[in-house]
Design an enzyme around this catalytic site. Structure first.
Site, short mmCIF file in Angstrom:
data_model
loop_
_atom_site.label_atom_id
_atom_site.label_comp_id
_atom_site.label_asym_id
_atom_site.label_seq_id
_atom_site.Cartn_x
_atom_site.Cartn_y
_atom_site.Cartn_z
N GLU A 51 0.83 -1.20 0.00
CA GLU A 51 0.00 0.00 0.00
C GLU A 51 0.87 1.26 0.00
O GLU A 51 0.55 2.24 -0.69
CB GLU A 51 -0.94 0.00 1.21
N GLU A 52 1.94 1.25 0.77
CA GLU A 52 2.80 2.42 0.86
C GLU A 52 3.37 2.80 -0.50
O GLU A 52 3.39 3.97 -0.88
CB GLU A 52 3.94 2.14 1.85
N ARG A 53 3.82 1.81 -1.25
CA ARG A 53 4.45 2.09 -2.54
C ARG A 53 3.42 2.52 -3.58
O ARG A 53 3.67 3.44 -4.38
CB ARG A 53 5.23 0.86 -3.00
#
Length: 431
Positions: A289-291
């Protein structure tokens, strides 16, 4: 079903009321329809791969908030090296933007990750990189594992106030000797009775000087490096937590970044997220999700930088002709915009697969790799066309040039992304 969900959104006490801003599904549709004859008409649900009318309504309401509450103060916050996180996060929390894909019972909107991607895209309209990054840390870096695996008690204590904007969160993963190589962290949490005693330190901690709690990754045993780590909810006001310094950075000036030390910090064992020893796995899941969030966020800024460069080079003349009229310039801008569109398609494909439950580690890593490299190309090429003005701090392109360099470093360096991609392609040499 979509209409029903939009009504739920509008009624939510956490959602930034679309009606109060003059935005709704009907008015937005009429606005789009009236412009369909133009080549620059905004996208609609019928045109789009993953966004519905709900997504566009959410994006438009967030854009109004950005224009009213954030962009007028960006230059000041950049100069001061910090933005008022508690004040701004409370505004965003009241509007529902800190928990769009988090459970409704803890104050979220209960939507899927595509709505987080839409929010990330819209946050790219903030005229700096530091504030969107700080928001992303709160929404898609510190809280996904807690929302998925945390106990009800932990969610009430840490997730709920993070979604409402009453608490600011930070992520404690990187260390001086362990950035992209997460498995080599040294911070230890030793169990003593019903508590962990934590010693060590974290580096490059976004929101670190203002945070109320940290999602801490620490070694909780002496086992194998991928099975000895746990994620722990750590209140930042505990005895033994020391903010060593606020770090000066090349870019992201408005985002406070701290070096943090832990000296015999006592934390209840119940503060472990999920199972002890699963922290590395949980953190890797968060990275998907972060990327994807980071890619979505930088896409909009690249669009804005290219468009502002077009406007400037159309006005600025050299040898009696607009800079834009030189073939080398307008061809290069066309190449860059094409690359941005290709990256956008990759992001949407990865997001569509992710919300269906697929492992998109390879696609997310590809998007992250391409996003960092393309940001450097866009920043360097466009700054060149601004000439001397581009070398000042007065324009978006120079701020983007320095802010976007982090994209190829944070959340896994380019070289780490290449290693992950090769692993999924089965081309890594055996050890």
């Amino acid at each position: 079903m979509r209409a029903l969900r939009l009504n739920v959104l509008v009624r939510s006490r956490h959602f930034y009321k679309l009606t109060s801003l003059g935005v709704g599904a009907r008015s937005l549709t009429e606005k789009v329809s009236s412009k369909q004859v133009k080549s620059s008409a905004p996208e609609t649900a019928a045109d789009h791969l993953i966004y519905t009318q709900e997504h566009f309504a959410l994006k438009e309401s967030l854009r109004k908030l950005i224009d009213q509450e954030i962009n007028p103060y960006v230059d000041q916050w950049e100069a001061e090296g910090k933005f008022p996180a508690h004040k701004l996060f409370k505004i965003l929390g009241n509007a529902g933007f800190l928990g769009v894909n988090k459970p409704v019972e803890y104050g979220g909107l209960g939507l899927d990750f595509s709505f987080s991607a839409a929010v990330a895209e819209e946050l790219g309209n903030i005229r700096c990189g530091g504030i969107p990054m700080a928001i992303g840390v709160q929404t898609d870096m510190t809280t996904p594992a807690l929302a998925r695996f945390g106990s009800d008690e932990l969610k009430k204590e840490f997730l709920l106030p993070s979604i409402s904007g009453d608490k600011v969160a930070c992520l404690g993963v990187s260390e001086v000797g362990a950035g992209s190589d997460v498995s080599s962290i040294k911070t230890k949490a030793v169990r003593k009775g019903d508590e962990y005693v934590i010693n060590g330190g974290k580096m490059w901690t976004t929101n670190g000087t203002q945070a109320d709690w940290m999602c801490l990754l620490a070694n909780t045993s002496d086992g194998p490096p991928h099975k000895n780590k746990s994620l722990i909810c750590l209140p930042m006001n505990l005895p033994g937590v020391h903010i060593a310094r606020k770090i000066d950075k090349l870019g992201m000036w408005s985002s406070d970044t701290a070096e943090v030390f832990f000296d015999d910090v006592h934390v209840p064992c119940k503060n472990v997220i999920g199972q002890e020893g699963m922290g590395f796995t949980y953190q890797m899941l968060q990275f998907q999700e972060e990327r994807l969030w980071a890619v979505a966020n930088i896409l909009t800024t690249m669009d804005n930088v290219i468009q502002e460069t077009i406007q400037y080079t159309r006005q600025r003349k050299i040898f009696k002709h607009p800079v834009l009229h030189h073939q080398a310039v307008h061809f290069r801008l066309a190449e860059l915009q094409t690359e941005v569109e290709l990256l956008r398609s990759l992001l949407y494909r990865a997001t569509a697969l992710y919300i269906k439950g697929n492992d998109v580690t390879k696609l997310a890593s590809m998007a992250k790799l391409k996003g960092g490299r393309l940001a450097r190309e866009v920043g360097d090429s466009c700054l060149q066309y601004w000439g001397g003005m581009g070398y000042t701090s007065d324009v978006l392109v120079s701020r983007f040039y320095r802010d976007s360099r982090l994209m190829s470093i944070g959340a896994g360096a380019d070289e780490v992304m290449l290693g992950i991609i090769c692993k999924y392609m089965d081309t890594l040499p055996g050890k």
